[in-house]
Design a protein around this motif. Structure first.
Motif: not given
Length: 438
Positions: A81-96
């Motif tokens: 749960i936590s890793p997926i939430i973290a990765v999906k947040a990165l997906e929305l950040d163009p700088a990542s």
């Protein structure tokens, strides 16, 4: 198997049930896994309908690979749960630099990790796992999974869609939690196995009465509808990122340990040594294939479910056909448009209410592992390992090297825990079977 046990068995593993019995007992297993399986995608923004379908497909693949000898249901894993939430947040950040759908690539690599572990077990046995994942490492990592998500559960119960404190949400969350706890404590038999499902239903009805739920989309939805699968090269272009891999793959130590524990407990329940036949390597391989299939279609990583083992222990009906039936029902529910929309209308305080209990239970199960295995914290080695894992995991510590490399939170805590256990002096040989004793 002794004579008394044989008398208690309602259906043997390879025994085909009568049609009505098959339907009823299969639906019972569907209900047992339903609440937890749809909760994970609901918390991570994945389609619950896709998660249901991939859990059914994964279960069928697992049954085929294990030659129908290990009655198990595979559903969404809470560990991710936590890793997926973290990765999906990165997906929305163009700088990542992390592309859309990267969490699915991470899930695919988790499945590959299971398969690699299965191949090593096939060649080298399980002794190396005993040394790699003792209770002093796995226990605190499991605690991190539950406690690290505590703020998520509380936020879902207290804050509305605008991010503001809402007393109505708090009341709905409290009602949901109360129903779940009362069901778990005061019911017996099958009802005691599905408190999460009953809690979600009760919470949903209370939210409906308070005007928080809009059922118009459910009424307008079609009975049959293909859910929003996320298929590589069709819906998105897969992108490989070490940052994503390092966020998700190290967490696999928990479901791997969970899988082994479930197979040991299941062996005791059905009175067959599943570690030898079909073999831990084959069951772990099946878990890996199920997770790869799930990620290929847009679902979360899978794991074997203890809830269904509990149903087996209660009903004494061990037939593999019941899990085949449950898998087909899960796939059928996933393609039912009204069910998919209904799941999407479950308000956040309902999910938050059951999550308060579930996340707490996850954390407590890690503590239970330490207690039952008599981990001695007067020994500095054990104290150091557990302390470092807990603070790094819950505190959200991270190592970043630009946009190329990132290791943080639970994944970082898992790796450091394994390393500390290997390098600190005084390591003990662990009785692996005792570690996961039911």
């Amino acid at each position: 198997m002794n004579t008394n046990d044989e008398k208690k068995v309602v259906l043997g593993v390879d025994e085909r049930p009568k049609f009505i019995q098959w339907i009823v007992l299969s639906i019972q297993h569907l209900f047992a896994m339903f609440g937890a399986t749809v909760l994970v995608p609901a918390l991570t923004g994945i389609s619950p309908a896709v998660a249901l379908i991939t859990s059914g497909i994964g279960t069928l693949a697992f049954i085929i690979i294990t030659k129908g000898k290990a009655p198990s249901y595979l559903g969404s894993s809470f560990a991710f749960i936590s890793p997926i939430i973290a990765v999906k947040a990165l997906e929305l950040d163009p700088a990542s630099g992390v592309g859309m759908g990267s969490f699915l690539v991470g899930g695919f690599m988790v499945g590959v990790t299971y398969i690699i572990v299965a191949l090593i077990i096939h060649k080298a046995g399980t002794t190396w796992l005993m040394k790699l994942l003792p209770p002093v490492v796995v226990g605190p990592v499991i605690m991190v999974i539950g406690l690290g998500l505590a703020s998520t559960a509380i936020g879902m119960v207290t804050n509305n869609a605008a991010g503001e404190y809402d007393i109505t949400y708090v009341l709905i969350g409290f009602i949901t939690l109360t129903i779940t706890v009362v069901t778990a404590i005061f019911t017996r038999g099958f009802l005691s196995v599905i408190p999460v499902l009953i809690g979600i239903v009760g919470g949903y009805l209370s939210a409906l009465a308070m005007g928080v739920v809009d059922i118009e989309p459910v009424l307008a939805a079609k009975w049959f509808e293909v859910p929003a699968f996320q298929i590589p090269f069709l819906n998105y272009t897969p992108s490989f990122s070490w940052r994503v891999i390092l966020l998700m793959v190290p967490v696999a130590v928990v479901p791997i340990a969970e899988h082994i524990g479930h197979q040991l407990v299941l062996s005791k329940v059905i009175h067959k040594d599943l570690i030898k036949d079909p073999g831990l390597d084959r069951s772990m391989f099946g878990d890996g294939i199920a997770t790869i299939l799930a990620s290929t279609l847009g679902g979360p990583p899978n794991t074997t479910y203890g809830e269904n083992i509990g149903v087996l222990a209660i009903t004494r009906a061990f037939s593999i056909y019941l899990f085949i039936g449950a898998a087909f029902f899960a796939i059928l529910f996933g393609f039912c448009g009204k069910v998919a929309v209904l799941l999407s209308t479950i308000p956040s305080p309902v999910m938050g209410g059951v999550s308060i209990l579930l996340f707490g239970i996850i954390g407590s199960s890690g503590l239970r592992m330490l207690v039952e295995n008599k981990v001695d914290f007067s020994i500095k080695r054990n104290l150091i390992i557990s302390s470092v894992i807990l603070v790094i995991g819950i505190g959200g510590a991270a190592i970043h090297v630009g946009n190329l490399f990132s290791l943080e939170g639970m994944a970082l805590a898992s790796i450091i825990g394994v390393i500390l256990n290997q390098v600190l002096p005084g390591k003990e040989v662990v009785d692996f079977e005792k570690m996961f004793k039911d």
